[in-house]
Each structure stands twice: as structure tokens, then as C-alpha cells.
Scaffold this motif. Structure first.
Motif, PDB file in Angstrom:
ATOM      1  N   GLU A   4       0.833  -1.210   0.000  1.00 41.30           N
ATOM      2  CA  GLU A   4       0.000   0.000   0.000  1.00 41.30           C
ATOM      3  C   GLU A   4       0.868   1.262   0.000  1.00 41.30           C
ATOM      4  O   GLU A   4       0.620   2.194  -0.771  1.00 41.30           O
ATOM      5  N   THR A   5       1.871   1.296   0.826  1.00 44.84           N
ATOM      6  CA  THR A   5       2.782   2.450   0.878  1.00 44.84           C
ATOM      7  C   THR A   5       3.519   2.603  -0.443  1.00 44.84           C
ATOM      8  O   THR A   5       3.690   3.721  -0.950  1.00 44.84           O
ATOM      9  N   PHE A   6       3.927   1.483  -1.022  1.00 47.54           N
ATOM     10  CA  PHE A   6       4.631   1.520  -2.295  1.00 47.54           C
ATOM     11  C   PHE A   6       3.734   2.070  -3.400  1.00 47.54           C
ATOM     12  O   PHE A   6       4.157   2.896  -4.202  1.00 47.54           O
ATOM     13  N   MET A   7       2.481   1.655  -3.435  1.00 41.32           N
ATOM     14  CA  MET A   7       1.548   2.147  -4.454  1.00 41.32           C
ATOM     15  C   MET A   7       1.317   3.649  -4.284  1.00 41.32           C
ATOM     16  O   MET A   7       1.265   4.380  -5.279  1.00 41.32           O
ATOM     17  N   ASP A   8       1.206   4.118  -3.059  1.00 47.04           N
ATOM     18  CA  ASP A   8       1.062   5.561  -2.816  1.00 47.04           C
ATOM     19  C   ASP A   8       2.292   6.315  -3.334  1.00 47.04           C
ATOM     20  O   ASP A   8       2.170   7.380  -3.940  1.00 47.04           O
ATOM     21  N   TYR A   9       3.466   5.757  -3.094  1.00 50.82           N
ATOM     22  CA  TYR A   9       4.718   6.350  -3.574  1.00 50.82           C
ATOM     23  C   TYR A   9       4.718   6.419  -5.100  1.00 50.82           C
ATOM     24  O   TYR A   9       5.045   7.459  -5.686  1.00 50.82           O
ATOM     25  N   LEU A  10       4.339   5.319  -5.761  1.00 49.25           N
ATOM     26  CA  LEU A  10       4.306   5.294  -7.230  1.00 49.25           C
ATOM     27  C   LEU A  10       3.327   6.316  -7.789  1.00 49.25           C
ATOM     28  O   LEU A  10       3.628   7.004  -8.768  1.00 49.25           O
ATOM     29  N   LYS A  11       2.162   6.420  -7.178  1.00 47.27           N
ATOM     30  CA  LYS A  11       1.175   7.400  -7.646  1.00 47.27           C
ATOM     31  C   LYS A  11       1.689   8.818  -7.496  1.00 47.27           C
ATOM     32  O   LYS A  11       1.466   9.662  -8.359  1.00 47.27           O
ATOM     33  N   SER A  12       2.415   9.078  -6.422  1.00 50.14           N
ATOM     34  CA  SER A  12       3.021  10.398  -6.228  1.00 50.14           C
ATOM     35  C   SER A  12       4.049  10.684  -7.322  1.00 50.14           C
ATOM     36  O   SER A  12       4.062  11.770  -7.903  1.00 50.14           O
ATOM     37  N   LEU A  13       4.889   9.708  -7.625  1.00 45.52           N
ATOM     38  CA  LEU A  13       5.872   9.870  -8.704  1.00 45.52           C
ATOM     39  C   LEU A  13       5.180  10.081 -10.049  1.00 45.52           C
ATOM     40  O   LEU A  13       5.622  10.891 -10.861  1.00 45.52           O
TER      41      LEU A  13
ATOM     42  N   SER B 252      -0.274  -1.935 -17.919  1.00 46.11           N
ATOM     43  CA  SER B 252      -1.279  -0.964 -17.513  1.00 46.11           C
ATOM     44  C   SER B 252      -0.640   0.156 -16.721  1.00 46.11           C
ATOM     45  O   SER B 252       0.246  -0.065 -15.901  1.00 46.11           O
ATOM     46  N   ASN B 253      -1.094   1.377 -16.996  1.00 43.85           N
ATOM     47  CA  ASN B 253      -0.594   2.549 -16.303  1.00 43.85           C
ATOM     48  C   ASN B 253      -1.081   2.510 -14.867  1.00 43.85           C
ATOM     49  O   ASN B 253      -2.257   2.253 -14.616  1.00 43.85           O
ATOM     50  N   ILE B 254      -0.212   2.785 -13.900  1.00 47.70           N
ATOM     51  CA  ILE B 254      -0.604   2.640 -12.503  1.00 47.70           C
ATOM     52  C   ILE B 254      -1.669   3.634 -12.076  1.00 47.70           C
ATOM     53  O   ILE B 254      -2.408   3.387 -11.151  1.00 47.70           O
TER      54      ILE B 254
ATOM     55  N   GLU C 260       2.418  11.443 -10.682  1.00 53.21           N
ATOM     56  CA  GLU C 260       1.788  12.760 -10.780  1.00 53.21           C
ATOM     57  C   GLU C 260       2.813  13.891 -10.842  1.00 53.21           C
ATOM     58  O   GLU C 260       2.449  15.028 -11.114  1.00 53.21           O
ATOM     59  N   THR C 261       4.074  13.578 -10.585  1.00 48.02           N
ATOM     60  CA  THR C 261       5.094  14.628 -10.538  1.00 48.02           C
ATOM     61  C   THR C 261       6.233  14.329 -11.511  1.00 48.02           C
ATOM     62  O   THR C 261       6.104  14.559 -12.701  1.00 48.02           O
ATOM     63  N   ARG C 262       7.312  13.788 -11.033  1.00 45.12           N
ATOM     64  CA  ARG C 262       8.540  13.608 -11.823  1.00 45.12           C
ATOM     65  C   ARG C 262       8.450  12.568 -12.925  1.00 45.12           C
ATOM     66  O   ARG C 262       9.156  12.663 -13.918  1.00 45.12           O
ATOM     67  N   PHE C 263       7.614  11.553 -12.764  1.00 43.37           N
ATOM     68  CA  PHE C 263       7.569  10.473 -13.748  1.00 43.37           C
ATOM     69  C   PHE C 263       6.243  10.434 -14.511  1.00 43.37           C
ATOM     70  O   PHE C 263       5.644   9.396 -14.708  1.00 43.37           O
ATOM     71  N   ARG C 264       5.838  11.609 -14.972  1.00 41.49           N
ATOM     72  CA  ARG C 264       4.699  11.704 -15.897  1.00 41.49           C
ATOM     73  C   ARG C 264       5.219  11.304 -17.271  1.00 41.49           C
ATOM     74  O   ARG C 264       6.398  11.503 -17.587  1.00 41.49           O
TER      75      ARG C 264
ATOM     76  N   GLU D  54      15.762   5.242  -8.971  1.00 37.74           N
ATOM     77  CA  GLU D  54      15.110   6.005  -7.904  1.00 37.74           C
ATOM     78  C   GLU D  54      14.260   5.104  -7.014  1.00 37.74           C
ATOM     79  O   GLU D  54      14.262   5.232  -5.786  1.00 37.74           O
ATOM     80  N   VAL D  55      13.540   4.168  -7.622  1.00 40.93           N
ATOM     81  CA  VAL D  55      12.698   3.251  -6.844  1.00 40.93           C
ATOM     82  C   VAL D  55      13.565   2.335  -5.977  1.00 40.93           C
ATOM     83  O   VAL D  55      13.234   2.076  -4.814  1.00 40.93           O
ATOM     84  N   ALA D  56      14.674   1.855  -6.515  1.00 38.52           N
ATOM     85  CA  ALA D  56      15.582   1.010  -5.732  1.00 38.52           C
ATOM     86  C   ALA D  56      16.115   1.774  -4.520  1.00 38.52           C
ATOM     87  O   ALA D  56      16.218   1.217  -3.414  1.00 38.52           O
ATOM     88  N   GLN D  57      16.430   3.048  -4.712  1.00 37.54           N
ATOM     89  CA  GLN D  57      16.910   3.857  -3.591  1.00 37.54           C
ATOM     90  C   GLN D  57      15.822   4.035  -2.541  1.00 37.54           C
ATOM     91  O   GLN D  57      16.101   3.996  -1.340  1.00 37.54           O
ATOM     92  N   TYR D  58      14.583   4.222  -2.990  1.00 42.86           N
ATOM     93  CA  TYR D  58      13.467   4.365  -2.053  1.00 42.86           C
ATOM     94  C   TYR D  58      13.237   3.069  -1.277  1.00 42.86           C
ATOM     95  O   TYR D  58      13.087   3.090  -0.050  1.00 42.86           O
TER      96      TYR D  58
END
Length: 164
Positions: free
Chosen positions: A82-91, A158-160, A93-97, A114-118
Motif C-alpha cells: 500500500e505504501t509503495f503504491m502511494d509512492y508510485l502514484k506520487s511519482l 497498464s498505467n498505474i 503525478e510529478t517527476r515520472f509523468r 530512484e525506486v531502488a533507492q526508495y
């Protein structure tokens, strides 16, 4: 989940050139390039990656690229799904559009790194992240740059931001 509260993280590595880079690079670029790398992070039963459509996911190995050339066990993360999906959605909407995708400067490998670092606090192998600058440092790489920048890798998934 292999250890209590820990989830395995893998890096899937694909060669978009299907072996041609290793055969032709020395003659064309004046240096050996073993592949044109596309990477994805696999965690929580999903393969996630970035392309010109944004952040996408599929079942591991489920892209049109087929099976990965190699799989690197990156370690274990404490980050839950769940936390990971929230992180992906944030990315997403911002840097990884999708419109931020750039074959050389902001690509699938930038995303995987970047995801590996997170997730793990460490980077993906440098031979992958250093490849664009190595290619662009050659005269032929500079000639090819405008042509290659028009290329968008779309392994199909599929797009997240569209997932429920």
C-alpha cells in the motif's frame, strides 16, 4: 514475503537490441556496449517501469519484451504494498509523468534507480545508468541523438494511475 515484514526486490534487465548492440557497438561507437538496457523493479508481485506513457505495471515478465535477459536480486524492503503504491502514484503525478520521459536523461533506468533507492537505499548497477552518457560521448552517438530521442519504449502494460 520471505522474512517477517520484508519483501524481496528484483531488478529485471532487458536488452532492447536483442544482442545487436554487443555485435555492432564497437564498429559504430568505437567502444563495446553489451546491450541497450530497459529495466524494471519487481516487488509485491508486480513489475513496475517507466516509459513515455508514465509509470506502468504488469505481472513479472508480462511485458511484450518477454523474459528478462537477467534478474538481479536487489535485497529486501520493509515498504509494504500500500505504501509503495502511494509512492508510485506520487511519482506518476510529478517527476515520472509520461511527458517527462527522455531516452537519455529521464528513462526507465532513472526510474528503476530512484525506486531502488526508495525501497532499499541503494542504486541499480552503474553499467546501466552510465550507458546513455557513454553513448552520447561518442561522435556517432551525437549524430544518432536526435533520431534516438524520438524513440519511446513501450513494453505494454497498464498505467498505474489507471489501476483500481
Amino acid at each position: 514475503m520471505d522474512r517477517t515484514g520484508s519483501f524481496p526486490v528484483e531488478l529485471y534487465i532487458y536488452d532492447l537490441s536483442e544482442g545487436h548492440a554487443s555485435q555492432l557497438s564497437l564498429a559504430m561507437l568505437g567502444r563495446q556496449v553489451d546491450g541497450i538496457w530497459h529495466t524494471a523493479i519487481v516487488v509485491h508481485g508486480k513489475e513496475v517501469f517507466f516509459n513515455g506513457e508514465g509509470i506502468n505495471s504488469c505481472t513479472p515478465g508480462g511485458t511484450s519484451l518477454g523474459e528478462p535477459l537477467s534478474v538481479v536480486d536487489m535485497g529486501f524492503t520493509e515498504v509494504n504494498a500500500e505504501t509503495f503504491m502511494d509512492y508510485l502514484k506520487s511519482l506518476a503525478e510529478t517527476r515520472f509523468r509520461g511527458e517527462n520521459y527522455s531516452l537519455f536523461e529521464h528513462n526507465c533506468n532513472t526510474f528503476s534507480n530512484e525506486v531502488a533507492q526508495y525501497l532499499l537505499g541503494k542504486e541499480i548497477p552503474s553499467y546501466i545508468t552510465d550507458l546513455p552518457s557513454e553513448v552520447l560521448s561518442t561522435p556517432f552517438g551525437q549524430i544518432l541523438r536526435p533520431i534516438l530521442e524520438a524513440v519511446v519504449v513501450n513494453p505494454g502494460a497498464s498505467n498505474i494511475t489507471e489501476e483500481q
